[in-house]
Design a protein around this motif. Structure first.
Motif, short mmCIF file in Angstrom:
data_model
loop_
_atom_site.label_atom_id
_atom_site.label_comp_id
_atom_site.label_asym_id
_atom_site.label_seq_id
_atom_site.Cartn_x
_atom_site.Cartn_y
_atom_site.Cartn_z
N GLY A 121 24.58 42.82 34.25
CA GLY A 121 25.78 42.38 33.55
C GLY A 121 26.87 43.42 33.41
N ARG A 122 26.55 44.57 32.85
CA ARG A 122 27.56 45.59 32.57
C ARG A 122 28.27 46.05 33.84
NH1 ARG A 122 29.32 46.35 27.31
NH2 ARG A 122 27.56 46.06 25.87
N ASN A 123 27.49 46.30 34.89
CA ASN A 123 28.09 46.78 36.14
C ASN A 123 28.90 45.68 36.83
OD1 ASN A 123 27.25 49.55 36.27
ND2 ASN A 123 25.18 48.83 36.65
N LEU A 124 28.43 44.43 36.73
CA LEU A 124 29.21 43.33 37.29
C LEU A 124 30.56 43.21 36.59
CD1 LEU A 124 26.62 40.46 37.86
CD2 LEU A 124 28.00 41.60 39.61
N PHE A 125 30.53 43.23 35.27
CA PHE A 125 31.77 43.11 34.51
C PHE A 125 32.73 44.24 34.88
CE2 PHE A 125 34.31 43.82 30.61
CZ PHE A 125 34.92 42.57 30.52
N SER A 126 32.18 45.43 35.02
CA SER A 126 33.01 46.58 35.39
C SER A 126 33.59 46.42 36.79
CB SER A 126 32.18 47.87 35.31
OG SER A 126 32.94 48.98 35.73
N PHE A 148 34.12 43.60 38.49
CA PHE A 148 35.11 42.52 38.49
C PHE A 148 36.41 43.00 37.84
CE2 PHE A 148 31.46 39.21 38.33
CZ PHE A 148 31.32 39.29 39.71
N SER A 149 36.30 43.85 36.85
CA SER A 149 37.49 44.34 36.14
C SER A 149 38.36 45.23 37.01
CB SER A 149 37.07 45.09 34.87
OG SER A 149 36.38 44.24 33.98
N VAL A 165 37.46 29.26 40.33
CA VAL A 165 36.06 29.02 39.95
C VAL A 165 36.02 28.50 38.52
CG1 VAL A 165 35.06 30.70 41.54
CG2 VAL A 165 35.80 31.45 39.29
N PRO A 166 35.01 27.70 38.19
CA PRO A 166 34.94 27.11 36.84
C PRO A 166 34.40 28.09 35.81
CG PRO A 166 33.10 26.35 38.15
CD PRO A 166 33.94 27.19 39.07
N LEU A 167 34.83 29.32 35.90
CA LEU A 167 34.41 30.38 34.98
C LEU A 167 35.62 31.22 34.61
CD1 LEU A 167 31.36 31.78 37.01
CD2 LEU A 167 31.21 30.21 35.07
N GLY A 168 35.51 31.94 33.48
CA GLY A 168 36.52 32.93 33.12
C GLY A 168 37.92 32.34 32.98
N PRO A 169 38.90 33.23 32.83
CA PRO A 169 38.73 34.68 32.69
C PRO A 169 38.09 35.04 31.36
CG PRO A 169 41.01 34.09 32.32
CD PRO A 169 40.32 32.83 32.75
N PHE A 170 37.61 36.27 31.28
CA PHE A 170 36.84 36.72 30.12
C PHE A 170 37.63 37.76 29.32
CE2 PHE A 170 33.93 35.51 33.51
CZ PHE A 170 33.20 34.51 32.88
N LYS A 171 37.65 37.58 28.01
CA LYS A 171 38.43 38.49 27.17
C LYS A 171 37.74 39.82 26.95
CE LYS A 171 36.87 36.46 22.74
NZ LYS A 171 36.00 35.41 23.29
N ASP A 172 36.39 39.83 27.05
CA ASP A 172 35.64 41.06 26.87
C ASP A 172 34.23 40.87 27.42
OD1 ASP A 172 34.20 39.59 24.91
OD2 ASP A 172 35.54 40.29 23.32
N SER A 182 33.94 41.22 43.88
CA SER A 182 34.80 42.26 43.33
C SER A 182 35.61 42.90 44.46
CB SER A 182 33.95 43.33 42.64
OG SER A 182 33.26 44.10 43.62
N PRO A 183 36.64 43.69 44.13
CA PRO A 183 37.41 44.37 45.18
C PRO A 183 36.53 45.23 46.08
CG PRO A 183 38.59 44.48 43.09
CD PRO A 183 37.24 43.88 42.79
N ALA A 184 35.45 45.81 45.54
CA ALA A 184 34.57 46.66 46.34
C ALA A 184 33.79 45.88 47.38
CB ALA A 184 33.61 47.42 45.43
N LEU A 185 33.69 44.56 47.20
CA LEU A 185 32.92 43.71 48.12
C LEU A 185 33.81 42.96 49.10
CD1 LEU A 185 30.25 42.44 49.01
CD2 LEU A 185 30.38 40.91 47.04
N GLN A 186 35.03 42.67 48.70
CA GLN A 186 35.93 41.87 49.53
C GLN A 186 36.23 42.56 50.86
OE1 GLN A 186 39.40 41.03 47.15
NE2 GLN A 186 38.19 40.15 45.49
#
Length: 245
Positions: A45-50, A52-53, A64-71, A125-129
């Motif tokens: 979770g933590r690394n994914l959120f980082s 994506f950020s 996608v039917p998710l997000g965006p996330f405030k925190d 994430s940008p690192a994967l695209q």
């Protein structure tokens, strides 16, 4: 060859040995550039959120039917539910180089009775695209679905306005089937849904093209020398020539 029943009606191909497909298991799928691990929020979770950020804005979540996330707490609550969803199988995509999760992907709408399954919840994430990992992770799922589980149909659906998603699917070998109009309402918007698919008839050529594309000599300093689409067209042309000399 056309099949006709006793009434003179054309019918579909017979499947005398058809059996219900196996439901996907929570297992790790390993490739050369990346691996897919069943999603665990406490681990990923933590690394994914980082990761994506790193996009710097909310464009990852538009289609996608998710997000965006405030925190992170908001993100964790949603992704914890995805990880626990017994009707689907969500994966974290980890890079072999850093061993960190940099994206997610899932197998959803699993109809093992008819041998149909869908790839969804693709968030890179940008690192994967635009990396070899972005294509290889799709191939790992395709191979698992067709080779290990014996499914007949793999689906890709997206908002019809999401042109990058459609282009990506077609580059991977999915065939556009059509658009379902007013198919959904999400995020306060109407959605027309584009449908694409790969069938088990098409899989052998797609598999060979991925295997050729992933060879070490096709990458120099991380850059592809031959495009996946070009390799697939060449293999398909050779198959047709062999079939019709």
């Amino acid at each position: 060859m056309v099949s006709v029943n006793s009434y003179g009606q054309i019918i579909g191909d017979a499947l005398p040995n058809w059996q219900v497909c196996t439901f996907p298991e929570r297992k790790t799928l390993r490739g050369k550039f990346c691996r897919l691990e069943p999603l665990k929020v406490e681990k990923h979770g933590r690394n994914l959120f980082s990761s994506f950020s790193q996009m710097g804005d909310d464009r990852l979540w538009t289609y996608v039917p998710l997000g965006p996330f405030k925190d992170y707490d908001d993100f964790e609550n949603v992704y914890a539910k995805l990880a626990q969803d017994s009707s689907a199988l969500h994966f974290a995509i980890l890079t072999a180089e850093t061993d960190l999760p940099i994206g997610t992907i899932a197998l959803i709408r699993i109809d093992n009775g008819n041998g149909s399954i869908e790839i969804g919840f693709v968030v890179f994430s940008p690192a994967l695209q635009r990396t070899p990992m972005a294509s290889e992770c799709q191939f790992l799922l395709m191979k698992y679905v067709f080779e290990d589980l014996g499914y007949r149909r793999l689906e890709w659906k997206c908002d019809s306005l999401n042109e990058p998603s459609k282009a990506c699917a077609q580059r991977l070998g999915f065939h556009f089937e059509g658009t379902f109009r007013n198919a959904a309402v999400y995020k306060g918007r109407s959605r027309d849904t584009s449908w694409l698919s790969i069938t088990d008839y098409e899989w052998p050529i797609i598999q060979k093209s991925f295997e050729a594309w992933l060879k070490d000599n096709n990458f120099v300093e991380g850059k592809q020398q031959r495009r996946l689409v070009d390799i697939r067209m060449e293999i398909a042309k050779g198959a047709e020539h062999h079939k019709f000399p």
